[in-house]
Design a protein around this motif. Sequence first.
Motif, PDB file in Angstrom:
ATOM      1  N   TYR A  36       0.922  -3.225  -7.756  1.00 39.14           N
ATOM      2  CA  TYR A  36       0.119  -4.406  -8.063  1.00 39.14           C
ATOM      3  C   TYR A  36       0.895  -5.387  -8.942  1.00 39.14           C
ATOM      4  N   ALA A  37       1.575  -4.853  -9.967  1.00 37.28           N
ATOM      5  CA  ALA A  37       2.333  -5.718 -10.881  1.00 37.28           C
ATOM      6  C   ALA A  37       3.397  -6.516 -10.134  1.00 37.28           C
ATOM      7  N   GLN A  38       4.042  -5.879  -9.154  1.00 39.88           N
ATOM      8  CA  GLN A  38       5.080  -6.578  -8.391  1.00 39.88           C
ATOM      9  C   GLN A  38       4.468  -7.682  -7.537  1.00 39.88           C
ATOM     10  N   LEU A  39       3.286  -7.436  -6.952  1.00 35.66           N
ATOM     11  CA  LEU A  39       2.609  -8.461  -6.153  1.00 35.66           C
ATOM     12  C   LEU A  39       2.216  -9.651  -7.028  1.00 35.66           C
ATOM     13  N   VAL A  40       1.716  -9.378  -8.229  1.00 33.48           N
ATOM     14  CA  VAL A  40       1.342 -10.456  -9.154  1.00 33.48           C
ATOM     15  C   VAL A  40       2.566 -11.287  -9.519  1.00 33.48           C
ATOM     16  N   THR A  41       3.687 -10.611  -9.757  1.00 36.04           N
ATOM     17  CA  THR A  41       4.933 -11.314 -10.073  1.00 36.04           C
ATOM     18  C   THR A  41       5.376 -12.197  -8.913  1.00 36.04           C
ATOM     19  N   GLN A  42       5.235 -11.660  -7.707  1.00 36.58           N
ATOM     20  CA  GLN A  42       5.755 -12.329  -6.512  1.00 36.58           C
ATOM     21  C   GLN A  42       4.873 -13.483  -6.035  1.00 36.58           C
ATOM     22  N   PHE A  43       3.560 -13.399  -6.325  1.00 37.68           N
ATOM     23  CA  PHE A  43       2.627 -14.427  -5.839  1.00 37.68           C
ATOM     24  C   PHE A  43       1.831 -15.003  -7.014  1.00 37.68           C
ATOM     25  N   PRO A  44       2.422 -15.955  -7.751  1.00 42.92           N
ATOM     26  CA  PRO A  44       1.754 -16.505  -8.945  1.00 42.92           C
ATOM     27  C   PRO A  44       0.386 -17.114  -8.656  1.00 42.92           C
ATOM     28  N   ARG A  45       0.201 -17.687  -7.465  1.00 45.61           N
ATOM     29  CA  ARG A  45      -1.072 -18.323  -7.129  1.00 45.61           C
ATOM     30  C   ARG A  45      -2.040 -17.373  -6.418  1.00 45.61           C
ATOM     31  N   ARG A  46      -1.634 -16.110  -6.289  1.00 46.02           N
ATOM     32  CA  ARG A  46      -2.423 -15.161  -5.494  1.00 46.02           C
ATOM     33  C   ARG A  46      -2.536 -15.722  -4.076  1.00 46.02           C
ATOM     34  N   GLY A  47      -3.705 -16.172  -3.649  1.00 50.68           N
ATOM     35  CA  GLY A  47      -3.839 -16.804  -2.343  1.00 50.68           C
ATOM     36  C   GLY A  47      -3.933 -15.806  -1.196  1.00 50.68           C
ATOM     37  N   PRO A  48      -4.027 -16.322   0.045  1.00 49.17           N
ATOM     38  CA  PRO A  48      -4.236 -15.476   1.226  1.00 49.17           C
ATOM     39  C   PRO A  48      -3.129 -14.439   1.433  1.00 49.17           C
ATOM     40  N   GLN A  49      -1.878 -14.822   1.207  1.00 48.61           N
ATOM     41  CA  GLN A  49      -0.777 -13.882   1.419  1.00 48.61           C
ATOM     42  C   GLN A  49      -0.849 -12.721   0.434  1.00 48.61           C
ATOM     43  N   PHE A  50      -1.190 -13.036  -0.820  1.00 48.20           N
ATOM     44  CA  PHE A  50      -1.374 -11.994  -1.825  1.00 48.20           C
ATOM     45  C   PHE A  50      -2.521 -11.074  -1.426  1.00 48.20           C
ATOM     46  N   GLU A  51      -3.645 -11.663  -1.027  1.00 46.55           N
ATOM     47  CA  GLU A  51      -4.821 -10.866  -0.657  1.00 46.55           C
ATOM     48  C   GLU A  51      -4.520  -9.960   0.527  1.00 46.55           C
ATOM     49  N   ALA A  52      -3.794 -10.493   1.521  1.00 50.78           N
ATOM     50  CA  ALA A  52      -3.463  -9.691   2.706  1.00 50.78           C
ATOM     51  C   ALA A  52      -2.607  -8.494   2.321  1.00 50.78           C
ATOM     52  N   LYS A  53      -1.582  -8.729   1.508  1.00 53.13           N
ATOM     53  CA  LYS A  53      -0.704  -7.630   1.108  1.00 53.13           C
ATOM     54  C   LYS A  53      -1.427  -6.645   0.194  1.00 53.13           C
ATOM     55  N   PHE A  54      -2.296  -7.163  -0.674  1.00 52.15           N
ATOM     56  CA  PHE A  54      -3.052  -6.295  -1.574  1.00 52.15           C
ATOM     57  C   PHE A  54      -4.005  -5.403  -0.781  1.00 52.15           C
ATOM     58  N   ASN A  55      -4.723  -5.991   0.186  1.00 49.02           N
ATOM     59  CA  ASN A  55      -5.663  -5.205   0.996  1.00 49.02           C
ATOM     60  C   ASN A  55      -4.938  -4.187   1.869  1.00 49.02           C
ATOM     61  N   GLU A  56      -3.766  -4.573   2.364  1.00 50.74           N
ATOM     62  CA  GLU A  56      -2.967  -3.641   3.158  1.00 50.74           C
ATOM     63  C   GLU A  56      -2.545  -2.441   2.303  1.00 50.74           C
ATOM     64  N   ALA A  57      -2.089  -2.733   1.086  1.00 47.24           N
ATOM     65  CA  ALA A  57      -1.681  -1.650   0.193  1.00 47.24           C
ATOM     66  C   ALA A  57      -2.881  -0.788  -0.207  1.00 47.24           C
ATOM     67  N   LYS A  58      -4.013  -1.427  -0.432  1.00 47.35           N
ATOM     68  CA  LYS A  58      -5.227  -0.701  -0.827  1.00 47.35           C
ATOM     69  C   LYS A  58      -5.666   0.257   0.273  1.00 47.35           C
ATOM     70  N   ALA A  59      -5.656  -0.226   1.541  1.00 43.70           N
ATOM     71  CA  ALA A  59      -6.063   0.628   2.665  1.00 43.70           C
ATOM     72  C   ALA A  59      -5.111   1.811   2.828  1.00 43.70           C
ATOM     73  N   LYS A  60      -3.821   1.548   2.649  1.00 36.44           N
ATOM     74  CA  LYS A  60      -2.838   2.622   2.766  1.00 36.44           C
ATOM     75  C   LYS A  60      -3.027   3.662   1.672  1.00 36.44           C
ATOM     76  N   ILE A  61      -3.277   3.186   0.452  1.00 40.66           N
ATOM     77  CA  ILE A  61      -3.492   4.114  -0.664  1.00 40.66           C
ATOM     78  C   ILE A  61      -4.732   4.957  -0.442  1.00 40.66           C
ATOM     79  N   LEU A  62      -5.806   4.333   0.066  1.00 38.90           N
ATOM     80  CA  LEU A  62      -7.050   5.072   0.322  1.00 38.90           C
ATOM     81  C   LEU A  62      -6.826   6.183   1.342  1.00 38.90           C
ATOM     82  N   GLU A  63      -6.109   5.847   2.416  1.00 34.36           N
ATOM     83  CA  GLU A  63      -5.826   6.860   3.436  1.00 34.36           C
ATOM     84  C   GLU A  63      -4.983   7.993   2.856  1.00 34.36           C
ATOM     85  N   GLU A  64      -4.004   7.643   2.031  1.00 34.83           N
ATOM     86  CA  GLU A  64      -3.158   8.666   1.418  1.00 34.83           C
ATOM     87  C   GLU A  64      -3.954   9.551   0.460  1.00 34.83           C
ATOM     88  N   LEU A  65      -4.910   8.953  -0.263  1.00 36.30           N
ATOM     89  CA  LEU A  65      -5.736   9.733  -1.187  1.00 36.30           C
ATOM     90  C   LEU A  65      -6.621  10.725  -0.444  1.00 36.30           C
TER      91      LEU A  65
END
Length: 279
Positions: A1-30
């Motif tokens: 998450y910290a790296q995504l925040v660093t990489q996307f200062p404005r958040r926005g759609p690209q940030f949300e897409a990557k965040f949701n992708e990572a979240k879904a992957k983490i959920l499946e792994e859990l």
Amino acid sequence: YAQLVTQFPRRGPQFEAKFNEAKAKILEELVDRQIILEEFKTIGAFIKPNLVDDEIKRQMRELYNGDETKFREELKRSRLTMDGYREMTREKMVVSAMRAQQFSDAPPPLPNEIQNEYNDIKSTLRDVTKDVITFQKIFIPASDPQNPVATPDTQLALAEDLAKQLADGKDFSELAKSYSRDAYAENGGLQENVPRVDLSPEFASIIFEAPVGKIVGPLLDRQGFTIVKPIKIDFGPAPALDSKVREMVEERVRRKKTSQQYDRWIESKRKRAMIDIRD
């Protein structure tokens, strides 16, 4: 998450897409991890404590540039105790061991398969604490004492405009001398032979993965916005293909050969599992 925040200062759609992708992957792994942990209990196996400690040291070296202080600060921010993190690490190792068990009947890897796999992954096995980089940097502070009317939003807009100019071919040194607000501005933003361990983990992860010559940023940190152009990257040494590394590489080859077998196994466990997922 910290790296995504660093990489996307404005958040926005690209940030949300990557965040949701990572979240879904983490959920499946859990979910998969919980299933596998139950299997591990059933067979009565265990992981030796010294192996867990070795794995934590490896993670500290690779994820935090070997800086134990930064590692413990991150634990504190995540509200984790060392004992809690050790248990999380043990569980991950259990999952890895159980997965390896599913590949035990895979055909033995051939010498060329082992060598090819090693060549593909050896850079990820390197001693990252020995990584060194030369780069140019433009730093735009979130608040500029030389410009009292500046706000974080206007400063970010400035950094974004400079990044666009650089991408269009403007001279990095000239823009750094005109706009950068750090000690390296007069030298065109040039910083030579900087050890990875001298950089924040989030910043290092981004710029060491960037192609040489690519304009990276603006990146966000607590002080402001940074634009970087890697000039030269020297990676730390990779371990030789000795017995310990060979064993790990062989397991990766087996896993690839039997990935469909593992997928069928874990899917069958998922169908029978009772998992309660809460937001």
